[in-house]
Design a protein around this motif. Sequence first.
Motif, PDB file in Angstrom:
ATOM      1  N   SER A 329       0.826  -1.206   0.000  1.00  0.00           N
ATOM      2  CA  SER A 329       0.000   0.000   0.000  1.00  0.00           C
ATOM      3  C   SER A 329       0.862   1.257   0.000  1.00  0.00           C
ATOM      4  O   SER A 329       1.897   1.328   0.682  1.00  0.00           O
ATOM      5  CB  SER A 329      -0.917  -0.003   1.233  1.00  0.00           C
ATOM      6  N   GLY A 332       0.528   2.954   3.616  1.00  0.00           N
ATOM      7  CA  GLY A 332       0.935   2.228   4.811  1.00  0.00           C
ATOM      8  C   GLY A 332      -0.102   1.290   5.404  1.00  0.00           C
ATOM      9  O   GLY A 332       0.089   0.800   6.532  1.00  0.00           O
ATOM     10  N   GLU A 333      -1.191   1.008   4.684  1.00  0.00           N
ATOM     11  CA  GLU A 333      -2.189   0.088   5.226  1.00  0.00           C
ATOM     12  C   GLU A 333      -1.838  -1.353   4.873  1.00  0.00           C
ATOM     13  O   GLU A 333      -1.020  -1.616   3.990  1.00  0.00           O
ATOM     14  CB  GLU A 333      -3.586   0.438   4.694  1.00  0.00           C
ATOM     15  N   GLU A 334      -2.450  -2.285   5.596  1.00  0.00           N
ATOM     16  CA  GLU A 334      -2.213  -3.691   5.314  1.00  0.00           C
ATOM     17  C   GLU A 334      -2.849  -4.077   3.972  1.00  0.00           C
ATOM     18  O   GLU A 334      -3.888  -3.541   3.585  1.00  0.00           O
ATOM     19  CB  GLU A 334      -2.786  -4.578   6.421  1.00  0.00           C
ATOM     20  N   GLY A 413       2.311  -2.456   5.930  1.00  0.00           N
ATOM     21  CA  GLY A 413       2.550  -1.252   5.142  1.00  0.00           C
ATOM     22  C   GLY A 413       3.984  -1.057   4.726  1.00  0.00           C
ATOM     23  O   GLY A 413       4.273  -0.219   3.847  1.00  0.00           O
TER      24      GLY A 413
END
Length: 451
Positions: A329, A332-334, A413
């Motif tokens: 991402s 920084g998201e999963e 992330g």
Amino acid sequence: GAEATVAILLLPASTRAMGAAGALALLGVFSAAIAVSLARGRTPECHCFGQLHSAPASWKTLGRNGLLAGIAGITLAASLTTETVSAVSWVGNSSGVQLLVFALSALLVALGTIAGAAFSSLLSAYGKVLLRLEDVERRLSAAGLDDPHDARPAPKLGLDPGTPAPAFVTRDVAGASVSLDDLLQPGLPLLLLFSSPSCGPCNDLMPEVAGWQIDDADTITVAIVSSGDEDVSSVEALEHGLEHMLVDRDLAIFDAYRAAGTPSAVLIGPDGAIASHVAPGPEWIEQLLLGAVGQVDGNMGGDEGLPIGSPIPDVSPWGLDAQSVSLVSDVGEETLVVFWNPDCGFCESMRDDLLVIDRSSTGTTPRLVIVSSGEEDSTRADGFSCAVALDPDFSIGAAFEAGGTPLAVLIDGEGRIASPLTAGAEGILALASGGEWIASSETNRVAGTTS
């Protein structure tokens, strides 16, 4: 030799009575031997017709011998009470044209018999080659020399995954009543294997099926639906130690599941829904079983895949629109990477639920990326709105040490592995929804807290 002597004695009128009496005697001896074997529970192969036809001896064999004995009895009675023209005299009294027609007819019958025997021998040899090839492939696979990237798409036969499995009530070879509900155990899928005692590949597969029933009893129920003679199926079950051998003489179950010959198999989920298309032949059946066992094991967790915390492989997948797809991402998201194949029955059985999650994402669930090893048109037809990467040679899946589809892994992330590889609809949908996934016949909803 005795049979040939009887045949010769039947030709002249002077010895016809002795030939008929000899035929009666031989049939009596044969029938007595077969009756004793059947009474002791043995069904030896009957090769009375050589290469044209052979099958295990049964009470039908005694019935056939009785019919032949009746004909021999009529011949004996006629020889003792009436004057008839013998075969030798008939030939001597025939005209040249009649003899020519007879000779040509005999020649045609002989040629037809030879051609039939040759064709039967050819089919037998071809079948042995196929079985040998399958054995070689299994040995190569066991030695780690198979190519997981060279996978043929499974044929889409039978009922579509997700449809309710047709209910049935039949009996097993022991005479007990058995229904579909009796075979469905809580939490375990059911493999229905369609077989017949007269099917050579089925017979070769039965020892393996017995092993599956023992070794994988905690993860899957395997039941055999036999369309052959009940007595022969019973002997086969005793010989190999098979359980759940069901009787389907009228092919009602076979037709209801749209089975594609024997051997073939279909997977039914614990909820009573079809979980795969019909797998035709030993190779596809074994793949279906391995996939089902792996799916159940995957739901319980495992150590497959790359270690948690390790960086993801350096891959650069391309999407449906010929644009690169990032597995990490930008914010920084999963990211949940789902290894997918539209031709995989397990994938198809969870597709609708995954689409609900895909289209109802609120930003609190992991970013979804589908990595498809199927054909581009089939992948596009699945209708995902998230990023879809194409992996036709399964190189991306292999880089993540994924052993098949459907499997999924979380990436944090920073581009590191954040979870073990997860298999099975329940585990993958739970990861995709950020909590526990609950599916019902009326609604699909996400429940639980965000991880």
